[in-house]
Scaffold this motif. Structure first.
Motif, PDB file in Angstrom:
ATOM      1  N   PRO A  91       0.773  -1.062  -0.058  1.00 45.81           N
ATOM      2  CA  PRO A  91      -0.142   0.041  -0.036  1.00 45.81           C
ATOM      3  C   PRO A  91       0.759   1.258   0.076  1.00 45.81           C
ATOM      4  O   PRO A  91       0.398   2.169  -0.485  1.00 45.81           O
ATOM      5  CB  PRO A  91      -0.830  -0.332   1.228  1.00 45.81           C
ATOM      6  N   GLU A  92       1.962   1.064   0.576  1.00 46.18           N
ATOM      7  CA  GLU A  92       2.881   2.391   0.823  1.00 46.18           C
ATOM      8  C   GLU A  92       3.386   2.696  -0.654  1.00 46.18           C
ATOM      9  O   GLU A  92       3.598   3.839  -1.283  1.00 46.18           O
ATOM     10  CB  GLU A  92       4.210   2.181   1.599  1.00 46.18           C
ATOM     11  N   LEU A  93       3.549   1.660  -1.471  1.00 48.38           N
ATOM     12  CA  LEU A  93       4.015   2.002  -2.897  1.00 48.38           C
ATOM     13  C   LEU A  93       2.629   2.829  -3.523  1.00 48.38           C
ATOM     14  O   LEU A  93       3.188   3.664  -4.310  1.00 48.38           O
ATOM     15  CB  LEU A  93       4.190   0.785  -3.631  1.00 48.38           C
ATOM     16  N   MET A  94       1.606   2.329  -3.364  1.00 54.83           N
ATOM     17  CA  MET A  94       0.432   3.041  -4.214  1.00 54.83           C
ATOM     18  C   MET A  94       0.456   4.328  -3.636  1.00 54.83           C
ATOM     19  O   MET A  94       0.171   5.262  -4.359  1.00 54.83           O
ATOM     20  CB  MET A  94      -0.790   2.211  -3.873  1.00 54.83           C
ATOM     21  N   ASP A  95       0.425   4.669  -2.411  1.00 56.33           N
ATOM     22  CA  ASP A  95       0.375   5.753  -1.799  1.00 56.33           C
ATOM     23  C   ASP A  95       1.456   6.771  -2.360  1.00 56.33           C
ATOM     24  O   ASP A  95       1.216   7.995  -2.639  1.00 56.33           O
ATOM     25  CB  ASP A  95       0.694   5.801  -0.306  1.00 56.33           C
ATOM     26  N   ALA A  96       2.743   6.353  -2.345  1.00 58.32           N
ATOM     27  CA  ALA A  96       3.755   6.999  -2.789  1.00 58.32           C
ATOM     28  C   ALA A  96       3.653   7.344  -4.362  1.00 58.32           C
ATOM     29  O   ALA A  96       3.625   8.564  -4.824  1.00 58.32           O
ATOM     30  CB  ALA A  96       4.928   6.335  -2.738  1.00 58.32           C
ATOM     31  N   ARG A  97       2.877   6.623  -4.885  1.00 61.09           N
ATOM     32  CA  ARG A  97       2.427   6.537  -6.634  1.00 61.09           C
ATOM     33  C   ARG A  97       1.565   7.790  -6.764  1.00 61.09           C
ATOM     34  O   ARG A  97       1.769   8.961  -7.568  1.00 61.09           O
ATOM     35  CB  ARG A  97       2.033   5.288  -7.043  1.00 61.09           C
ATOM     36  N   GLU A  98       0.546   7.663  -5.881  1.00 57.89           N
ATOM     37  CA  GLU A  98      -0.500   8.825  -5.893  1.00 57.89           C
ATOM     38  C   GLU A  98       0.012  10.119  -5.457  1.00 57.89           C
ATOM     39  O   GLU A  98      -0.412  11.127  -5.989  1.00 57.89           O
ATOM     40  CB  GLU A  98      -1.695   8.229  -4.988  1.00 57.89           C
ATOM     41  N   ALA A  99       0.848  10.171  -4.306  1.00 56.55           N
ATOM     42  CA  ALA A  99       1.440  11.247  -3.964  1.00 56.55           C
ATOM     43  C   ALA A  99       2.425  12.023  -5.041  1.00 56.55           C
ATOM     44  O   ALA A  99       1.863  13.313  -5.385  1.00 56.55           O
ATOM     45  CB  ALA A  99       2.249  11.213  -2.879  1.00 56.55           C
ATOM     46  N   ASP A 100       3.073  11.263  -5.741  1.00 59.99           N
ATOM     47  CA  ASP A 100       3.761  11.635  -6.934  1.00 59.99           C
ATOM     48  C   ASP A 100       3.057  12.177  -8.157  1.00 59.99           C
ATOM     49  O   ASP A 100       3.133  13.171  -8.817  1.00 59.99           O
ATOM     50  CB  ASP A 100       4.944  10.566  -7.463  1.00 59.99           C
ATOM     51  N   ALA A 101       1.849  11.443  -8.253  1.00 60.58           N
ATOM     52  CA  ALA A 101       0.936  11.760  -9.237  1.00 60.58           C
ATOM     53  C   ALA A 101       0.320  13.169  -9.289  1.00 60.58           C
ATOM     54  O   ALA A 101       0.264  13.763  -9.812  1.00 60.58           O
ATOM     55  CB  ALA A 101      -0.130  10.704  -9.665  1.00 60.58           C
ATOM     56  N   ALA A 102      -0.122  13.195  -7.580  1.00 56.87           N
ATOM     57  CA  ALA A 102      -0.754  14.661  -7.399  1.00 56.87           C
ATOM     58  C   ALA A 102       0.350  15.724  -7.762  1.00 56.87           C
ATOM     59  O   ALA A 102      -0.140  16.655  -8.072  1.00 56.87           O
ATOM     60  CB  ALA A 102      -0.942  14.491  -6.050  1.00 56.87           C
ATOM     61  N   GLY A 103       1.784  15.317  -7.248  1.00 54.82           N
ATOM     62  CA  GLY A 103       2.707  16.611  -7.833  1.00 54.82           C
ATOM     63  C   GLY A 103       2.681  16.710  -9.026  1.00 54.82           C
ATOM     64  O   GLY A 103       2.754  18.015  -9.352  1.00 54.82           O
ATOM     65  N   SER A 104       2.622  15.573  -9.863  1.00 58.32           N
ATOM     66  CA  SER A 104       2.580  15.779 -11.552  1.00 58.32           C
ATOM     67  C   SER A 104       1.497  16.692 -12.063  1.00 58.32           C
ATOM     68  O   SER A 104       1.530  17.344 -12.888  1.00 58.32           O
ATOM     69  CB  SER A 104       2.751  14.484 -11.883  1.00 58.32           C
ATOM     70  N   TYR A 105       0.383  16.325 -11.148  1.00 56.88           N
ATOM     71  CA  TYR A 105      -0.837  16.863 -11.833  1.00 56.88           C
ATOM     72  C   TYR A 105      -0.624  18.587 -11.573  1.00 56.88           C
ATOM     73  O   TYR A 105      -1.084  19.355 -12.209  1.00 56.88           O
ATOM     74  CB  TYR A 105      -2.158  16.329 -10.784  1.00 56.88           C
ATOM     75  N   ILE A 106       0.132  18.672 -10.460  1.00 58.07           N
ATOM     76  CA  ILE A 106       0.429  20.311 -10.155  1.00 58.07           C
ATOM     77  C   ILE A 106       1.025  20.953 -11.495  1.00 58.07           C
ATOM     78  O   ILE A 106       0.750  22.121 -11.958  1.00 58.07           O
ATOM     79  CB  ILE A 106       0.721  20.653  -8.907  1.00 58.07           C
ATOM     80  N   MET A 107       2.141  20.247 -11.591  1.00 60.43           N
ATOM     81  CA  MET A 107       2.952  20.492 -12.638  1.00 60.43           C
ATOM     82  C   MET A 107       2.308  20.517 -14.191  1.00 60.43           C
ATOM     83  O   MET A 107       2.598  21.565 -14.849  1.00 60.43           O
ATOM     84  CB  MET A 107       4.305  19.529 -12.831  1.00 60.43           C
ATOM     85  N   LEU A 108       1.609  19.563 -14.288  1.00 63.81           N
ATOM     86  CA  LEU A 108       0.798  19.801 -15.655  1.00 63.81           C
ATOM     87  C   LEU A 108      -0.243  20.564 -15.520  1.00 63.81           C
ATOM     88  O   LEU A 108      -0.381  21.450 -16.699  1.00 63.81           O
ATOM     89  CB  LEU A 108       0.119  18.193 -15.742  1.00 63.81           C
ATOM     90  N   PHE A 109      -0.774  21.042 -14.372  1.00 68.97           N
ATOM     91  CA  PHE A 109      -1.666  22.040 -14.440  1.00 68.97           C
ATOM     92  C   PHE A 109      -0.991  23.678 -14.776  1.00 68.97           C
ATOM     93  O   PHE A 109      -1.479  24.371 -15.725  1.00 68.97           O
ATOM     94  CB  PHE A 109      -2.324  22.184 -13.078  1.00 68.97           C
ATOM     95  N   ILE A 110       0.104  23.713 -14.259  1.00 72.54           N
ATOM     96  CA  ILE A 110       0.921  24.868 -14.564  1.00 72.54           C
ATOM     97  C   ILE A 110       1.053  24.830 -15.841  1.00 72.54           C
ATOM     98  O   ILE A 110       0.943  25.905 -16.648  1.00 72.54           O
ATOM     99  CB  ILE A 110       2.119  24.823 -13.599  1.00 72.54           C
ATOM    100  N   LEU A 111       1.641  23.543 -16.444  1.00 74.21           N
ATOM    101  CA  LEU A 111       2.024  23.623 -17.912  1.00 74.21           C
ATOM    102  C   LEU A 111       0.492  24.054 -18.869  1.00 74.21           C
ATOM    103  O   LEU A 111       0.602  24.869 -19.663  1.00 74.21           O
ATOM    104  CB  LEU A 111       2.434  22.227 -18.393  1.00 74.21           C
ATOM    105  N   TYR A 112      -0.563  23.444 -18.419  1.00 71.69           N
ATOM    106  CA  TYR A 112      -1.687  23.643 -19.193  1.00 71.69           C
ATOM    107  C   TYR A 112      -2.182  25.191 -19.047  1.00 71.69           C
ATOM    108  O   TYR A 112      -2.533  25.722 -20.203  1.00 71.69           O
ATOM    109  CB  TYR A 112      -2.799  22.824 -18.474  1.00 71.69           C
TER     110      TYR A 112
END
Lengths: 402, 231
Positions: free
Chosen positions: A247-268
């Motif tokens: 589960p910690e791997l999944m949590d880390a993935r989701e946390a990383d994805a959230a960070g990426s979404y912010i980056m993507l949002f800024i890019l968008y």
């Protein structure tokens, strides 16, 4: 409708420079966002493959409650339902490993060498020596242990632990091979013994703590888990897929994805302003023309629709070009993964602390390109409402005076 | 009856700040088949009057009745619909759609009127011949001279069979030859087909060809003179 499309298409090519600028904004938007997402997804897929594929397996069966306690006392005889091809029985426990005056904590895995190799391709990662043979009194160890304890092939490793129901566990094993794991975490703690040898060490003959399932792809996981859950009594066994196991791997993935979404949002947002700028220029430049068209009797909605279609066509062309541009880029980095470790040693250490190597291939999946093209296209479609709103409020006399 | 009647038309710009009276109680009657020029110095209200008659602008006070319909009270959409079917516009800067050919520009308003293709084709060809551009059917505006563009604009204005044509300074950007040519075409259409033309103009050549000359000064009709159409 034909007229609207004809007008829109011809208007696109009326001012080629403006069209190319708008298309370039959309092209780079799709290209960059596809690359970002592909890199992020590819990195995580590799990480999961490393951790799951190289050790855990996509699903495991234990005695009920084992995963929470991880105690050897939860060892169990392999049920008939799990015997046969596709099952990799293991007995796993912790031990103190010693060599000369050095000691370290390790994870001892007793396994069937053939079945283990079929699932994790362990033999392919032997960096020196050879792979285990069935039933031999020998061990293979991770490269990290070898380096930390200055062990080489042919040296003897002493293991001390507590066995099944409290018995003393101690044994010494010649090292026949050293394994180079892609995950530094596994590298520093894994010791493999043949199953029977480990069962003897822990005083747990014919017992296992884990049966890993040799599933070749992620799609097979859910049906296999469902089938086993139905076949095995739930009060005795727990059947877990890799997401439950880590589960910690999944949590880390989701946390990383959230960070990426912010980056993507800024890019968008940046890209949106770029596209909006060109739409704004186009609207201003053609205000006079809009005034004329409304004057001669063109319905505002029809005129707005024509401009909307024009921008949508532009968006489609840009998104299509973006996909075509992103495919070779993503494909190249899929074949030639980015090694952040080569760029900076510090970065390599950071990744190592997290338990994986800093190699990031891009995920070459149609979904990556299509999703990004769709999002950028959606942004363009929304921005295309600006001229429509402008036309709805347009006063022909003022527009023609502009 | 296809005529234009204005009653007490007043147009005041910036009524809440610094009011500018562009039209001051203009009463006017233009009958079917007239060839009328509205003249006057800059700022006299010619274009404003033309815009109000054409339903492009609304008067502050007064009414405009065209062919029996009071357009002053029509909603925006109804006005657009009304303009499409009853009024043809010719602008100083031609204002053709740059991405369409001469044929397509003329056909455009008929497309908006949902006229059948056969009727559109026949009418477009007829109008192109009438304005002497039968050989420029597939030329885009950029490939035509100013005079030719303005002739296409006249053909476009005539295409939907409007009750009358409003032309705002139609010859302002044309040379003498093109002006004469254009005026000949419009006079012929007026004479042969009874099409009503209303111009706002400074151009003496247009004024000389008009049947009626209305002079505006400071937003009021100063003179309204009928003259020999064959002059």
């Amino acid at each position: 409708m034909k007229t609207i499309f004809k007008l829109a298409w011809r208007n696109i090519w009326r001012n080629k420079r403006r069209t190319y600028i708008t298309m370039a904004s959309i092209f780079f938007a799709v290209l960059f966002s596809s690359f970002m997402v592909a890199l992020q997804k590819g990195g995580w897929d590799r990480m999961i493959d490393n951790v799951v594929g190289y050790y855990f397996g996509y699903a495991q069966v234990h005695q009920q409650g084992y995963w929470d306690e991880q105690s050897i006392d939860k060892a169990f005889p392999i049920p008939a339902e799990l015997e046969g091809a596709g099952a990799v029985p293991r007995i796993e426990s912790f031990a103190l490993a010693s060599h000369e005056n050095l000691t370290t904590g390790v994870m001892v895995v007793g396994t069937k060498p053939g079945a283990e190799d079929g699932m994790t391709r362990l033999s392919s990662r032997i960096s020196s020596g050879r792979y285990l043979q069935e039933g031999e009194e020998a061990a293979i160890i991770g490269q990290g242990i070898a380096e930390n304890m200055k062990l080489h092939v042919g040296d003897t490793l002493v293991l001390i632990s507590q066995g099944y129901h409290g018995v003393n566990a101690a044994g010494k094993y010649p090292i026949v091979g050293i394994v180079d794991f892609p995950s530094p975490d596994l590298d520093k703690r894994m010791v493999y013994l043949p199953l029977e040898v480990a069962q003897y060490l822990y005083g747990a003959e014919n017992l296992v703590t884990t049966v890993a399932l040799d599933l070749k792809n992620k799609d097979a996981v859910a049906p296999a888990v469902k089938k086993l859950k139905a076949a095995l009594p739930v009060e005795e066994y727990e059947v877990m897929d890799w997401k439950e196991l880590l589960p910690e791997l999944m949590d880390a993935r989701e946390a990383d994805a959230a960070g990426s979404y912010i980056m993507l949002f800024i890019l968008y947002v940046i890209i949106s302003f770029g596209i909006y700028g060109t739409i704004l220029m186009m609207t201003k430049e053609r205000e006079y023309e809009f005034g004329v068209l409304v004057s001669i009797g063109m319905n505002r909605l029809k005129l707005g629709l024509s401009i909307w279609v024009e921008i949508i066509l532009l968006g489609l062309l840009g998104a299509l070009a973006g996909i075509i541009g992103a495919i070779p880029l993503v494909w190249y980095f899929n074949i030639n993964p980015i090694n952040f470790g080569e760029m900076s040693e510090g970065m390599s250490d950071v990744y190592e602390k997290w338990g994986f190597d800093p190699i990031f291939p891009t995920a070459f999946e149609p979904g990556v390109f299509l999703t990004q093209a769709y999002i950028v296209f959606l942004i363009t479609s929304v921005l295309a409402f600006y001229p429509l709103l402008k036309i709805m409020r347009l006063r022909p006399v003022e527009a023609m005076r502009a | 009856m296809k005529n234009i009647t204005t009653k007490g038309i007043t147009k005041v710009y910036n009524p809440d700040t610094i009011p500018v009276v562009a039209l001051d109680g203009v009463d006017l009657e233009i009958g079917q088949g007239e060839f009328t020029a509205i003249v006057g110095p800059s700022g006299s209200g010619k274009t404003t009057l033309l815009n109000i008659i054409g339903g492009l602008d609304k008067p502050t006070h007064g009414n405009v009745v065209i062919s029996g319909t009071d357009i002053s009270g029509l909603s925006d959409n109804k006005l657009i619909e009304f303009r499409k079917n009853h009024i043809g516009f010719v602008f100083q800067a031609y204002n053709l759609i740059p991405v369409l050919t001469a044929t397509e520009n003329i056909e455009f308003v008929m497309l908006l009127q949902n006229r059948p293709a056969s009727e559109r084709n026949a009418r477009t060809n007829e109008l192109l011949e009438a304005v002497g551009l039968g050989d420029k059917k597939n030329s885009r505006p950029a490939q035509l001279s100013g005079g030719q563009q303005q002739r296409v604009a006249v053909a476009r204005a005539l295409a939907p069979k409007p009750d009358f044509i409003l032309a705002d300074e139609p010859t302002a950007n044309l040379d003498s030859k093109s002006t004469e040519n254009l005026l000949d075409i419009m006079a012929r259409l007026n004479h042969e087909q009874g099409i009503t033309f209303v111009f706002s103009t400074h151009d003496q050549r247009v004024i000389d060809r008009a049947h009626r000359v209305i002079t505006l000064v400071d937003g009021k009709i100063a003179t309204d003179v009928k003259q020999n159409p064959l002059k």
